[in-house]
Design an enzyme around this catalytic site. Structure first.
Site, PDB file in Angstrom:
ATOM      1  CB  SER A  42      -0.993   0.102   1.348  1.00  0.00           C
ATOM      2  OG  SER A  42      -0.043   0.171   2.490  1.00  0.00           O
ATOM      3  CB  CYS A  64      -0.832  -2.856  -7.923  1.00  0.00           C
ATOM      4  SG  CYS A  64       0.054  -3.885  -6.694  1.00  0.00           S
TER       5      CYS A  64
END
Length: 367
Positions: A222, A277
């Site tokens: 993240s 992602c």
């Protein structure tokens, strides 16, 4: 367990994390989370192995890489099944992940050419310039849950080919792929201590980021954690590559092939349950095509079969109960904000046994 010096190392910290099968909700393993002392021991194993591996000829290194490639080709199905059992993505998707990682292994097999230096005569008057490439030493890899094999394989084949030793810290949600690959490296003939696996949480991450014996860090995860990894690692003098998440948007123009656009939106939005992602979570329709496009996406979304990734389903579960609850919360929030819920994935028939962590494809309009 951890993997250090070519063997299993039992955890001693007394801290554990459950590993679950997200398709059934069942706990499949209990993973030891490393203490600072245990992390230091794994790093020390990599440090001790470095001098001999650095001095191993390129020819011998390459031979081991080719052997690892052959073994992975033969047993790719095993690794894909492990990924599905802990991450939840469907088997075909898991197999694709392994294939993408294998491409980097194949790239690293060309290491002798890639590692060449250079020499220039008379770069300045009577000044010759030469450059050589040398391994750094111990390199750390901190990898995410969504690609348990591919993301580590972005880094470790190249690091090992270049003469470095590796400490891989996989996500505690999906640890088995990393341990399986460690055993495959041993079978391929990699010397003990060159590839190590450190299982754990933030304690293990911080140990890698702050250890003076770890020379570089490669991270995927993240964006907030990527920032933390970059700031902490560079503050401790390391080379750091920290890859954060993305919130991607798809723009569809009025002259687009709407069937093609709908197909791609489905693939990009719901492949791997959106846990990529580069997943597309927002689609911007330009002009007057929106209603037609929404209808086409809805038709495709409701036709997808959600369930156990081993049963030929189109979409598997989310990785944990917490992830399922978070995504369900996003849907609640969208409704509360006044968006039109075109397809609601919170309720439905799921092709699975037990209480898996499922949310079916969901579509909002007028957001």
């Amino acid at each position: 367990y951890h993997w250090a010096n070519g063997q299993k190392v039992d955890g001693k910290s007394g801290r554990f994390s459950d590993v679950t099968n997200p398709a059934t909700g069942e706990v499949s393993a209990s993973l030891p989370l490393a203490s600072e002392e245990e992390a230091a021991e794994v790093i020390a194993a990599a440090k001790a192995a470095f001098p001999a591996w650095r001095d191993t000829s390129l020819a011998k290194r390459t031979r081991i890489l080719f052997k690892f490639r052959e073994l992975l080709d033969e047993r790719a199905g095993e690794l894909a099944a492990i990924i599905t059992s802990e991450h939840g993505k469907v088997l075909s998707d898991a197999a694709g992940e392994v294939a993408r990682g294998q491409e980097v292994v194949e790239f690293a097999c060309g290491a002798p050419h890639l590692l060449k230096g250079s020499a220039t005569e008379n770069a300045s008057t009577n000044v010759d310039v030469a450059s050589i490439r040398q391994p750094l030493g111990v390199v750390g890899i901190i990898s995410p849950f969504n690609f348990p094999a591919m993301v580590p394989m972005w880094f470790f084949p190249v690091a090992i080919a270049a003469g470095n030793t590796v400490v891989l810290k996989p996500s505690e949600k999906v640890p088995t792929a990393a341990l399986w690959m460690a055993e495959l490296w041993k079978e391929a003939g990699l010397p003990d201590g060159v590839f190590n696996v450190l299982n754990g949480d933030k304690t293990a991450v911080d140990a890698l980021l702050t250890s003076p014996d770890v020379r570089s860090i490669s991270f995927v995860g993240s964006t907030p954690i990527a920032r933390y990894v970059y700031e902490t690692g560079t503050a401790h003098g390391k080379r750091v590559q920290a890859l954060g998440g993305a919130k991607n948007h798809m723009v569809v123009l009025p002259d687009a092939d709407l069937d093609l656009a709908a197909d791609q939106a489905i693939n990009a939005g719901f492949g791997s349950a959106g846990e990529r992602c580069m997943a597309i979570s927002a689609l911007v329709a330009v002009g007057d095509i929106a209603d037609t496009l929404v209808d086409k996406i809805r038709e495709r979304a409701v036709a997808l079969r959600t369930g156990d990734g081993t049963r030929g389903c189109d979409m598997g579960p989310l990785v944990t109960r917490v992830a399922q609850e978070r995504v369900s919360g996003y849907i609640d929030a969208g409704e509360s904000a006044g968006a039109t819920l075109v397809v609601d994935g919170r309720q439905g028939e799921f092709d699975a046994d037990g209480a898996g962590f499922f949310v079916a494809p969901t579509l909002f309009d007028n957001v």
